[in-house]
Design a protein around this motif. Sequence first.
Motif, PDB file in Angstrom:
ATOM      1  N   GLU A  65      46.179  57.202  59.437  1.00  0.00           N
ATOM      2  CA  GLU A  65      47.469  57.080  58.907  1.00  0.00           C
ATOM      3  C   GLU A  65      47.923  58.640  58.920  1.00  0.00           C
ATOM      4  N   ALA A  66      47.167  59.543  58.531  1.00  0.00           N
ATOM      5  CA  ALA A  66      47.820  60.918  58.168  1.00  0.00           C
ATOM      6  C   ALA A  66      48.108  61.567  59.742  1.00  0.00           C
ATOM      7  N   LEU A  67      47.031  61.217  60.769  1.00  0.00           N
ATOM      8  CA  LEU A  67      47.735  61.674  62.127  1.00  0.00           C
ATOM      9  C   LEU A  67      48.846  60.996  62.512  1.00  0.00           C
ATOM     10  N   LYS A  68      48.933  59.601  62.181  1.00  0.00           N
ATOM     11  CA  LYS A  68      50.414  59.116  62.411  1.00  0.00           C
ATOM     12  C   LYS A  68      51.680  59.769  62.076  1.00  0.00           C
ATOM     13  N   MET A  69      51.559  59.923  60.674  1.00  0.00           N
ATOM     14  CA  MET A  69      52.534  60.687  60.136  1.00  0.00           C
ATOM     15  C   MET A  69      52.664  61.982  60.877  1.00  0.00           C
ATOM     16  N   ALA A  70      51.820  62.801  60.996  1.00  0.00           N
ATOM     17  CA  ALA A  70      52.150  63.991  61.385  1.00  0.00           C
ATOM     18  C   ALA A  70      52.447  64.209  62.752  1.00  0.00           C
ATOM     19  N   ALA A  71      52.204  62.740  63.533  1.00  0.00           N
ATOM     20  CA  ALA A  71      52.910  62.618  64.959  1.00  0.00           C
ATOM     21  C   ALA A  71      51.672  63.647  66.017  1.00  0.00           C
ATOM     22  N   ILE A  72      50.748  63.838  65.484  1.00  0.00           N
ATOM     23  CA  ILE A  72      49.746  64.578  66.585  1.00  0.00           C
ATOM     24  C   ILE A  72      48.547  63.759  66.896  1.00  0.00           C
ATOM     25  N   ASN A  73      47.949  64.076  67.864  1.00  0.00           N
ATOM     26  CA  ASN A  73      46.765  63.220  68.276  1.00  0.00           C
ATOM     27  C   ASN A  73      45.370  63.963  67.770  1.00  0.00           C
ATOM     28  N   ALA A 167      44.072  61.549  52.672  1.00  0.00           N
ATOM     29  CA  ALA A 167      43.787  62.650  53.880  1.00  0.00           C
ATOM     30  C   ALA A 167      45.157  63.306  54.121  1.00  0.00           C
ATOM     31  N   VAL A 168      44.951  64.484  54.387  1.00  0.00           N
ATOM     32  CA  VAL A 168      46.184  65.429  54.601  1.00  0.00           C
ATOM     33  C   VAL A 168      45.908  66.124  55.762  1.00  0.00           C
ATOM     34  N   ILE A 169      47.038  66.301  56.685  1.00  0.00           N
ATOM     35  CA  ILE A 169      47.077  67.103  57.790  1.00  0.00           C
ATOM     36  C   ILE A 169      47.794  68.551  57.426  1.00  0.00           C
ATOM     37  N   LEU A 170      47.213  69.667  57.647  1.00  0.00           N
ATOM     38  CA  LEU A 170      47.880  70.864  57.344  1.00  0.00           C
ATOM     39  C   LEU A 170      48.099  71.418  58.723  1.00  0.00           C
TER      40      LEU A 170
END
Length: 325
Positions: A65-73, A167-170
């Motif tokens: 989910e976090a990767l999707k929101m960040a739009a990164i792979n 989860a969080v993407i920084l």
Amino acid sequence: MNQRIYSRIIGTGGYLPEKVVTNFDLEKIVETSDAWIRERTGIEERRIAADDQTTCDLAEKASIEALKMAAINSQELDLIIVATTTPDKTFPSTACLLQTRLGNRCAPAFDIQAVCTGFVYALSVADQFIQTGMAKKVLVVGAETLSRITNWEDRNTCVLFGDGAGAVILEASTKPGILSTHIHADGQYEELLHVPSGVSKRPLTDDIAERTMSMKGNEVFKVAVNTLSSIASETLEANGMVKEDLDWLVPHQANMRIIMATAKKLKLRDDQTVITVNKHANTSSASVPMALNEAIRDGRIQRGQTLLLEAFGGGFTWGSALIKY
Ligand code: UT7
């Protein structure tokens, strides 16, 4: 002068197992009541992982989910940190298991164990990697299956905990993000909140009390309230800020009374405090990232706002992060 590099949140995710266990369900297995649990803790229900679900399964769902929101792979991640007290295996780390699941092949991956403060510790470590230029995109997860270390015959503890992952993407950025993190520990309180046995302690035991959480709740409560108030002051002072500069408190979700005591000290209104303890109970390292994810996704937390994250847990450990979202 070199421009400061910040860790900016570009994606969040959360996952709760499907099985709901209400206070009324618990009334059937231990001497307790819905009224007692609500009044003393604010908890109404908690989620419990299915028998075939592990901490990594929950972490994977929150991370996707976090990767999707960040739009990164996932290949773009150059660091993966999982905060957990309930790893799938003694080794490899849950972070290594998660890395493979996500399809990332060479980012460093490791776990952090600071119990309920684990996510704040992990965020602090990730922030150091970003500020020093060692990493540019980092996945930080808090994931737990606390139900596996819960003694379902002990009413002092079994009503308090739940399972979940956040989860969080920084991402490294010149725009403000994490302003500061503050982490502490004091091991002298070891026995107030612990699981007595671990992998290296002999003799091996089948005693359920040795393999599950034990807590002197009211003693933990007192230290938690005082410590969380002092770390909030420490964090504001370090940033030259005052209480009124805060938009949101995103606290560890152990007990509604502890959360409200901290919010009151900070002079925050109820609608400036993110509460999930009623539905999630205490999910240890997963509680702060799940609360953050909920309030970002439902639009309560807006870009540009100032957030105080805080947590307190076994060790004792405690910590905070001040974030410009
Ligand atoms: O996340 C890591 C940090 N953890 C925490 O921050 C948790 C901190 N502690 C707490 O949240 C609270 O101390 C508890 C919710 C665990 C307990 O609340 P309390 O108001 O501190 O209650 P207590 O431990 O002082 O117990 C009061 C009474 C006792 O009975 P007596 O001795 O007065 O007859 C307990 O046996 O409540 C009894 N009790 C229960 N009664 C019904 C304890 N657990 C239960 C229960 N149902 N589940």
